[in-house]
Design an enzyme around this catalytic site. Structure first.
Site, short mmCIF file in Angstrom:
data_model
loop_
_atom_site.label_atom_id
_atom_site.label_comp_id
_atom_site.label_asym_id
_atom_site.label_seq_id
_atom_site.Cartn_x
_atom_site.Cartn_y
_atom_site.Cartn_z
N HIS E 14 0.85 -1.19 0.00
CA HIS E 14 0.00 0.00 0.00
C HIS E 14 0.89 1.24 0.00
O HIS E 14 2.10 1.16 0.06
CB HIS E 14 -0.98 0.01 1.18
CG HIS E 14 -0.43 0.51 2.48
ND1 HIS E 14 -1.17 1.25 3.38
CD2 HIS E 14 0.79 0.35 3.06
CE1 HIS E 14 -0.43 1.52 4.44
NE2 HIS E 14 0.75 0.99 4.27
N CYS E 33 5.84 6.80 4.19
CA CYS E 33 4.64 6.01 3.84
C CYS E 33 4.02 6.48 2.52
O CYS E 33 3.16 5.79 1.96
CB CYS E 33 3.60 6.09 4.95
SG CYS E 33 4.18 5.38 6.50
N HIS E 39 5.05 0.50 -0.34
CA HIS E 39 5.75 -0.37 0.61
C HIS E 39 4.71 -1.42 1.03
O HIS E 39 3.70 -1.57 0.34
CB HIS E 39 6.31 0.43 1.79
CG HIS E 39 5.29 1.10 2.64
ND1 HIS E 39 4.60 2.21 2.24
CD2 HIS E 39 4.79 0.78 3.86
CE1 HIS E 39 3.75 2.58 3.18
NE2 HIS E 39 3.84 1.72 4.17
N HIS E 41 3.22 -4.60 4.20
CA HIS E 41 3.17 -5.10 5.58
C HIS E 41 2.69 -6.55 5.62
O HIS E 41 1.95 -7.00 4.75
CB HIS E 41 2.19 -4.27 6.42
CG HIS E 41 2.58 -2.83 6.57
ND1 HIS E 41 3.63 -2.44 7.35
CD2 HIS E 41 2.07 -1.70 6.04
CE1 HIS E 41 3.74 -1.11 7.30
NE2 HIS E 41 2.82 -0.64 6.49
N ASP E 79 -5.16 -10.50 0.45
CA ASP E 79 -3.85 -11.15 0.63
C ASP E 79 -3.04 -11.12 -0.67
O ASP E 79 -3.53 -11.48 -1.74
CB ASP E 79 -4.06 -12.60 1.07
CG ASP E 79 -2.74 -13.25 1.47
OD1 ASP E 79 -1.86 -12.55 1.98
OD2 ASP E 79 -2.60 -14.48 1.26
N HIS E 80 -1.78 -10.72 -0.53
CA HIS E 80 -0.88 -10.60 -1.68
C HIS E 80 -1.43 -9.62 -2.72
O HIS E 80 -1.22 -9.79 -3.92
CB HIS E 80 -0.57 -11.96 -2.31
CG HIS E 80 0.42 -12.76 -1.52
ND1 HIS E 80 0.08 -13.46 -0.40
CD2 HIS E 80 1.76 -12.96 -1.68
CE1 HIS E 80 1.15 -14.06 0.10
NE2 HIS E 80 2.19 -13.77 -0.66
N GLU E 125 -0.79 -3.56 11.94
CA GLU E 125 -0.04 -3.19 10.73
C GLU E 125 1.43 -3.56 10.90
O GLU E 125 2.10 -4.00 9.96
CB GLU E 125 -0.18 -1.70 10.48
CG GLU E 125 0.46 -1.25 9.18
CD GLU E 125 0.44 0.27 9.03
OE1 GLU E 125 -0.28 0.74 8.15
OE2 GLU E 125 1.15 0.97 9.79
#
Lengths: 136, 136, 136, 136, 136, 136
Positions: E14, E33, E39, E41, E79-80, E125
């Site tokens: 994100h 950010c 980047h 998480h 996810d991913h 996060e």
């Protein structure tokens, strides 16, 4: 050479009980762990393989393949089982973390793909007790 | 008002099996958890009490006393036991995490000292599943 | 050969302060860790032994015995103590995690039972800093 | 000889995608990890150095200095970055955990102070997958 | 009433970037950010439901069913993935942990079975930052 | 309304010792915690704030700002300190986790920005003991 580790989880019942000993001898040596009605654990299993990195994939080996091998040859055999009663590779052996770690090595080692070697089995019985085995 | 939590640990065998159902019904509902030879877990138990701080000690209550109560009324009853066979407060009940958390509340609540109240029982069955109970 | 690890916990006060240096030199090198009024830590201690598995018990050694040795020769000496003032085996040494890990090795090593060898001391000072020592 | 480890943390985006392969080949080998719009991770990085303890400080090396080296040569380059697009030391390489661990070793190793040697880079991609590298 | 929590895991890319602001404004507010190349998480997701215990099963609800709902309505979507580009329920919103937690609640809440209520979404996060949401 | 939590860490020395009591009374009540030469802990501090999400940022509040407030008003006062000797907001109070949690609330609460409210202070003294405080 790099080392790649995959962490898996299973839970199982067991007891520490030597059938060649009396009940009293077992309780003297194993204490609560000899409870004839069993107890159990959440086991954390660390499987480490080693080898060279493949240039095309950047992988030592695909961690999903490693995870699949652990599922087929270990988790499907021990997860939600009774280690003393249900697990062929422990038959006739004491169900200690030491023997479980060695047995897991022997289950997995023949199936590790060519070019990669099994390096270590690390097995937590509780967050405060673990065993490592690096092969014979 | 402050809240004080003590974390304890035990391990035990159990199975999820309703004796009023057939083996097939149990396996359909509970899957591997119905394995007749049992499986087991490392349980993490969080006991939370609440009340006012004593000015002389700075304590809500002495955490060693709380730990001692948990040992006497809970751990000595469930640790290294079979929840279905060995634990009086679960007799006739399904050995789920939900019922275990409620049973632990009922074991502990009458022994919490005056001026302090039991606030919560939080019980991890695995690192990814937990139940909380705050009393009836 | 297998490796067995027991994790223990203690907490203690200390400061990093070289009595042969001035206060200014100590603060320049050790910063906040030189606070003359002390600070402290929760230490996590991993003790690893190695050897062969006993066929009758399935154990490398009884982990309760290992835990008892750690309690007698280490925890009873350092837990809830001031490492600079209260711990004989650190007298005259800087109270760093490095020296504490080495001192714990020297405390424990003579008491490990025959047939088993001490392999490693791993000592966490914080969750982000740890030292390992494998003997001289 | 003692071993000192500092744990650091960063997060980054990446994808596993071999530009010499078709999109279909990438998806067949890397699955969800080949998502063209990237995904990402919180990485935990363990940096271990080894050497002798300095008698005046009790230190192998000042862990704040080690932490500063990791910040300058690694975290400032990878934290909150896209590993495929933003990180010079990964240019032209697959952005796997294996290659990232090796690259971090090569970034750090020339800057470790005299008398101390870099021993290991351990890099968690998720809590269940990690890679270790001990140098060429 | 009891509370049952299931912990799940996903990872995603994100950035924090408000398209109505200039690049400079975004960097001033969001710092690293806002990196235009993203980047990412590893997110830990805690889903808590509440209700009464079923006497036949001992369950509030079957945790495998809860896990399946989270997979279908949340993990398969995030996810991913890239939260800014790939996730319909975040379209037009800032991709903060706060909005992600609220969006996950809205995805899951309509599918919780009758007799059980969604109580909380807790979303990590990083290991040091989390958000909780208990519904509107 | 959403809840945002930031986790911070500090370490400190302290002892549990009531100066209005004799040494014997202190040892009877506090045991090893009364050691006159101090002991210490790694404290984990969870600070939770609550409020509405800002549409432009997606934030309840910028977690870096929250972290900065905790640093200025708490960590700079207690980290690497002696809680009994060095910390003004504990002067004249017992240095228990309960009083430390309440003191941290009082330090932080006046500085939380308008539109956001402090919800909870959760303070771990060890991994097995923590206190929560939600205000007077």
């Amino acid at each position: 050479m790099v080392y790649l580790t995959r962490v898996e989880h299973f839970n199982a019942a067991h007891k520490l009980y030597n059938p060649r000993w009396s009940k009293e001898e077992n309780e003297a040596v194993f204490g609560l762990c000899a409870n004839e009605n069993w107890h159990g654990h959440n086991y954390d299993l660390y499987v480490t393989v080693k080898g060279e990195v493949n240039e095309d994939t950047g992988f030592l080996m695909d961690v999903k393949v490693l995870s699949g091998l652990v599922k087929t040859y270990v988790l499907d055999v021990v997860d939600h089982r009774n280690l003393n009663l249900d697990v062929p590779f422990l038959a006739g052996k004491m169900c200690s973390t030491e023997n479980l770690a060695k047995g897991i090595w022997e289950q997995l080692e023949p199936h590790i793909p060519a070019g990669v070697r099994l390096h270590a089995i690390k097995l937590y019985e509780t967050p405060r007790i673990y065993v490592e085995y690096f092969g014979a």
